[in-house]
Structure formats: C-alpha cells, structure tokens
Write a protein that holds these residues in place. Structure first.
Motif, PDB file in Angstrom:
ATOM      1  N   ARG A   1      10.036  -6.060   5.128  1.00  0.00           N
ATOM      2  CA  ARG A   1      10.376  -6.985   4.036  1.00  0.00           C
ATOM      3  C   ARG A   1      11.818  -7.442   4.152  1.00  0.00           C
ATOM      4  O   ARG A   1      12.126  -8.633   3.980  1.00  0.00           O
ATOM      5  N   TYR A   2      12.707  -6.494   4.472  1.00  0.00           N
ATOM      6  CA  TYR A   2      14.120  -6.834   4.635  1.00  0.00           C
ATOM      7  C   TYR A   2      14.319  -7.730   5.854  1.00  0.00           C
ATOM      8  O   TYR A   2      15.024  -8.749   5.795  1.00  0.00           O
TER       9      TYR A   2
ATOM     10  N   HIS B   1       7.003  -0.912   5.571  1.00  0.00           N
ATOM     11  CA  HIS B   1       6.810  -2.140   4.788  1.00  0.00           C
ATOM     12  C   HIS B   1       8.140  -2.635   4.216  1.00  0.00           C
ATOM     13  O   HIS B   1       8.459  -3.821   4.274  1.00  0.00           O
ATOM     14  N   ARG B   2       8.938  -1.716   3.686  1.00  0.00           N
ATOM     15  CA  ARG B   2      10.214  -2.123   3.095  1.00  0.00           C
ATOM     16  C   ARG B   2      11.183  -2.617   4.166  1.00  0.00           C
ATOM     17  O   ARG B   2      11.951  -3.559   3.947  1.00  0.00           O
ATOM     18  N   LEU B   3      11.142  -1.990   5.351  1.00  0.00           N
ATOM     19  CA  LEU B   3      11.983  -2.446   6.463  1.00  0.00           C
ATOM     20  C   LEU B   3      11.583  -3.861   6.901  1.00  0.00           C
ATOM     21  O   LEU B   3      12.436  -4.735   7.080  1.00  0.00           O
TER      22      LEU B   3
ATOM     23  N   SER C   1       5.056   3.125   3.819  1.00  0.00           N
ATOM     24  CA  SER C   1       5.806   2.404   2.790  1.00  0.00           C
ATOM     25  C   SER C   1       7.201   2.046   3.289  1.00  0.00           C
ATOM     26  O   SER C   1       7.717   0.954   3.016  1.00  0.00           O
ATOM     27  N   GLY C   2       7.813   2.947   4.036  1.00  0.00           N
ATOM     28  CA  GLY C   2       9.143   2.683   4.584  1.00  0.00           C
ATOM     29  C   GLY C   2       9.130   1.542   5.591  1.00  0.00           C
ATOM     30  O   GLY C   2      10.047   0.710   5.617  1.00  0.00           O
TER      31      GLY C   2
ATOM     32  N   HIS D   1      13.260 -11.142   5.176  1.00  0.00           N
ATOM     33  CA  HIS D   1      14.167 -11.817   4.245  1.00  0.00           C
ATOM     34  C   HIS D   1      15.377 -12.406   4.967  1.00  0.00           C
ATOM     35  O   HIS D   1      15.848 -13.497   4.633  1.00  0.00           O
TER      36      HIS D   1
ATOM     37  N   LYS E   1       5.072   7.419   6.086  1.00  0.00           N
ATOM     38  CA  LYS E   1       6.164   6.497   6.390  1.00  0.00           C
ATOM     39  C   LYS E   1       5.758   5.029   6.330  1.00  0.00           C
ATOM     40  O   LYS E   1       6.583   4.154   6.565  1.00  0.00           O
TER      41      LYS E   1
ATOM     42  N   TYR F   1       3.123 -10.744   9.901  1.00  0.00           N
ATOM     43  CA  TYR F   1       4.475 -11.012  10.383  1.00  0.00           C
ATOM     44  C   TYR F   1       4.404 -11.751  11.713  1.00  0.00           C
ATOM     45  O   TYR F   1       3.548 -11.470  12.561  1.00  0.00           O
TER      46      TYR F   1
END
Length: 308
Positions: free
Chosen positions: A25-26, A21-23, A18-19, A29, A16, A48
């Motif tokens: 990233r959002y 990391h994508r969360l 990678s998930g 943003h 998980k 972060y």
C-alpha cells in the motif's frame, strides 16, 4: 499480480500477510507500484503492476538496476550514514565510511571479494543504462581510433563501444585485481594499473562516474594523466566525462533532489563531491582544458566533451 498471488509466490507466512499488504500500500502510494483492476475467474480484483521505477529492478533486462540497489542497501555499507554526525565534528580527513568500518572504501573492497563483486555488478548495471543513452550520441566517438575506459570495471561500456564501432580499439583500464581474470576480443582489451601513475595511450579517455569520487586536487591529477594519455598523437585527443552536473535549481526538482542525494553519497563513501557547471569549469581551467562542452545525457547525468 494480486496480493494473494504475491504472498504465495514469496511464500509469506500467514501472520505476515497483513504486513505485506501495508508495505505494498505504501509502495503504491509513492508510485513505485501501480494499483490496477483485473478480471480473474469472472471477478474483478485489485492487483499490483510495475511502474517505470519498479521496472528498473526487473532482472534480465537491458535497464536493470537491481545490483545498484543491492549495493546501496548493503547493511555494512549503510552503517556509514550513522557516522555523519561524528564525521562533521572530526577534524581529520576520514570519510564517514572509514569511521564506520575502520578503513577507506577502496581498501575495504580490495579485502572483501564479495563486496568487490557486488560493487562491480552495480557499476555494470549502471553502464547498461548509460549504453542506452549513448545510442543517440554516437557523434562523440566519430574520428576516434582508440579509447581508454579509465576505471572501467568489467567493461560494460567498452563492450558496447567495441560492438557498435568495430574500428574502435577499446581498452578497459582498472586496478589489476579487477581486470586480471577478464578476457577481451579483437578490439577490446583489459589493462591493469593505477590512474594516478599513468594511463594507456589512446585518442580519447572515458571517465564515467570517476571524478565525482575525488577531491578537486585529485581530479586535477587524474585529468593531467588523461592529458598525457591523449597527447603526442597526430590528431588532437579528447577526454569524455560522464558525470553529474548540478544545475542550481534550474531543472526538475526531483532530478535536482537525486543529484544532491548522490552528492551526500559520494561525500560519505569517498570524500568526493558532485559539481555545478561553474565548479567543472574551474577544474578544466586549472588543468588547461579550455575547450569543453556540457550536454545532457539523461535527466540525471551529463556528457562532457573536453577537446585538447
């Protein structure tokens, strides 16, 4: 905190990462977190950091709103929004909350100690923010000897007032189930009752986040009970309201968006509404309260003084 530190702290399974990391990233943003560069073991790494928004969820601070977030995001509460379409076509007066859960929110809370505790924690969190804002508005309490915080929950604002103004007698007034196990101090007490029946006598009445829960007709009933509570005193009483005033686009677009979102929330839960300055004026005129002043308290809420 680096991504490696974050997933280690959260004990995230390898599959998980990678998930996460994508969360992140959002969330970075949209400005909820910030992406910074730090030095670690003589190597520059991406990490972060908190922003003003995410700092509001840090527990143990005097500006923490984590309980508010937990209340709003409770799965059983969120089901209300799935019934907005049904509510629009329903000719009854049930809220989307009642359509989803089979009962109104106040009855639901009275039968669910866990949710009642969560609700009270959320209002206490919010009151911490209001207390910070009130530090610059002490003049509104000058000359008062007593005040009733109507539907004051666990009494976070009343505690602040009792400590800041030791001469001020503060009464937290809420449903008996809410205040029955709470203890006060020398100038702070808890009283159980129903604001639609009567409100304890005092020089002033405080209504924080109360009137937006109710229809205009119910607000008029509440305001009249407030007038009864502060009447028959040697000096003129006042009603102090902390609530949203929608400014019809004359303010920051994000502030207005937040207020309009809250309008949908109180509609969904309570059949309430947020009001414009003109709609507040109409309420006051109908209750004979012609002497009032609206001032900004935060970017989100206003301080309304109604002098009788």
């Amino acid at each position: 905190m680096t991504l490696d530190e974050l997933v280690a702290k959260l004990q995230v399974p390898l599959a998980k990462i990678s998930g996460v990391h994508r969360l992140m990233r959002y969330l970075a943003h949209i400005g909820f977190f910030d992406v910074v560069r730090i030095q670690e073991n003589q190597e520059e790494k991406e990490a972060y950091a908190l922003t003003n928004s995410s700092e509001l969820l840090v527990r143990g601070t005097n500006h923490c709103l984590s309980s508010v977030a937990e209340w709003v995001l409770d799965p059983s509460i969120l089901t209300s929004y799935h019934h907005l379409g049904k509510w629009i076509h329903d000719d009854g007066d049930q809220t989307p909350f009642a359509l989803a859960l089979g009962t109104g929110i106040w009855d639901f809370l009275s039968k669910s100690p866990t949710h009642m505790r969560s609700f009270n924690d959320a209002t206490a969190n919010d009151s911490q923010i209001i207390n910070l804002a009130l530090e610059n508005h002490g003049a509104v309490f000058e000359g008062l000897e007593s005040i009733v915080d109507v539907a004051g929950g666990t009494g976070m604002i009343a505690k602040y007032l009792s400590e800041t103004f030791p001469h001020l007698k503060c009464i937290v007034f809420d449903l008996p189930k809410v205040v029955e196990n709470l203890s006060g101090s020398n100038n702070l007490s808890y009283v159980g009752g129903d604001m639609f029946q009567s409100i304890p006598k005092a020089d002033a009445v405080l209504l924080k986040w109360i009137l937006h829960d109710w229809s205009d007709d119910d607000c008029i009933k509440i305001l009249n009970k407030c007038k009864d509570a502060v009447s028959n005193n040697k000096k003129k009483g006042k009603i102090i309201i902390i609530d949203i005033v929608i400014d019809n686009g004359r303010q920051d677009v994000f502030d207005t968006q937040a207020k309009l979102q809250m309008d949908l929330i109180v509609t969904t839960y309570y059949n309430g509404r947020e009001r414009t300055a003109e709609e507040w004026k109409k309420l006051f005129i109908e209750t004979g309260c012609h002497n009032y002043k609206i001032s900004p308290l935060t970017a989100y809420v206003s301080l309304i003084e109604v002098n009788l």
